[in-house]
Design a protein around this motif. Structure first.
Motif, PDB file in Angstrom:
ATOM      1  N   THR A 212     -34.342  25.835  41.836  1.00 13.91           N
ATOM      2  CA  THR A 212     -34.348  25.878  43.602  1.00 13.91           C
ATOM      3  C   THR A 212     -33.905  27.668  44.277  1.00 13.91           C
ATOM      4  O   THR A 212     -32.675  27.210  43.910  1.00 13.91           O
ATOM      5  N   ASP A 213     -34.401  28.248  45.177  1.00 17.12           N
ATOM      6  CA  ASP A 213     -33.564  29.178  45.744  1.00 17.12           C
ATOM      7  C   ASP A 213     -34.061  29.173  47.102  1.00 17.12           C
ATOM      8  O   ASP A 213     -34.517  28.391  47.948  1.00 17.12           O
ATOM      9  N   ILE A 214     -32.443  29.919  48.004  1.00 17.76           N
ATOM     10  CA  ILE A 214     -32.543  29.825  48.844  1.00 17.76           C
ATOM     11  C   ILE A 214     -32.882  31.322  49.420  1.00 17.76           C
ATOM     12  O   ILE A 214     -32.136  32.102  49.394  1.00 17.76           O
ATOM     13  N   GLY A 215     -33.842  31.769  50.187  1.00 19.93           N
ATOM     14  CA  GLY A 215     -33.883  32.844  50.510  1.00 19.93           C
ATOM     15  C   GLY A 215     -35.107  33.836  49.796  1.00 19.93           C
ATOM     16  O   GLY A 215     -35.678  33.126  49.168  1.00 19.93           O
TER      17      GLY A 215
ATOM     18  N   GLN B 174     -32.857  19.116  53.066  1.00 20.29           N
ATOM     19  CA  GLN B 174     -32.144  17.720  52.558  1.00 20.29           C
ATOM     20  C   GLN B 174     -32.641  17.092  52.004  1.00 20.29           C
ATOM     21  O   GLN B 174     -31.658  15.873  52.015  1.00 20.29           O
ATOM     22  N   ASP B 175     -32.906  17.262  50.958  1.00 28.87           N
ATOM     23  CA  ASP B 175     -33.926  17.034  50.327  1.00 28.87           C
ATOM     24  C   ASP B 175     -32.842  16.844  49.306  1.00 28.87           C
ATOM     25  O   ASP B 175     -33.383  15.667  47.900  1.00 28.87           O
ATOM     26  N   LYS B 176     -31.760  16.945  48.934  1.00 27.06           N
ATOM     27  CA  LYS B 176     -31.353  17.179  47.684  1.00 27.06           C
ATOM     28  C   LYS B 176     -29.647  16.056  47.779  1.00 27.06           C
ATOM     29  O   LYS B 176     -29.589  15.414  48.764  1.00 27.06           O
ATOM     30  N   GLU B 177     -29.294  15.398  46.824  1.00 26.91           N
ATOM     31  CA  GLU B 177     -28.238  14.536  46.773  1.00 26.91           C
ATOM     32  C   GLU B 177     -26.761  14.501  46.483  1.00 26.91           C
ATOM     33  O   GLU B 177     -26.467  14.298  47.109  1.00 26.91           O
ATOM     34  N   ILE B 178     -27.142  15.832  46.103  1.00 33.38           N
ATOM     35  CA  ILE B 178     -25.402  16.698  46.321  1.00 33.38           C
ATOM     36  C   ILE B 178     -26.032  17.461  47.722  1.00 33.38           C
ATOM     37  O   ILE B 178     -26.250  18.405  47.468  1.00 33.38           O
ATOM     38  N   VAL B 179     -24.590  17.267  48.299  1.00 33.63           N
ATOM     39  CA  VAL B 179     -24.582  18.547  49.568  1.00 33.63           C
ATOM     40  C   VAL B 179     -23.250  18.345  49.797  1.00 33.63           C
ATOM     41  O   VAL B 179     -22.404  17.895  50.093  1.00 33.63           O
TER      42      VAL B 179
END
Length: 118
Positions: free
Chosen positions: A17-20, A43-48
């Protein structure tokens, strides 16, 4: 600074997935880019990641340093005018201290595959 001088960057996460993409001034530091990533992290990612030190940015196979600017970190070879630069985001796994290791050892074991591929 003119709009044309800005650099368009998107950040590719570990799951594809991308940011931007977003436009940044070439004088923006890599540390500032990492702060932007933390603010926009899905927010839906397990790794933060918790801090900018938990995040590594990779551009053209090179790990970017926090104190370097975007202009210093760019690789001019092969870039198209007006093109989007994709930087890969790697999140450092959490580090456990000795107390957590004992708690993990005493925790119930999860079922894991023990298959071997020959």
């Amino acid at each position: 600074m003119a709009e044309d001088d800005q650099v368009e960057v998107k950040f590719r996460l570990f799951d594809g997935t991308d940011i931007g993409p977003n436009k940044y001034d070439p004088s923006t530091t890599v540390g500032s880019l990492k702060e932007t990533i933390l603010l926009r992290w899905p927010q839906d990612k397990e790794i933060v990641p918790k801090t900018i030190n938990d995040v590594k940015l990779i551009n053209a196979g090179k790990i970017l340093e926090n104190n370097r600017t975007l202009a210093e970190s760019r690789v001019p070879v092969g870039e198209l005018p007006g093109g989007v630069i994709t930087m890969h985001v790697v999140v450092r796994p959490p580090v456990y201290d000795k107390n957590n290791e004992k708690q993990l050892a005493n925790a119930p074991k999860q079922h894991r595959c023990a298959c071997s591929i020959l």
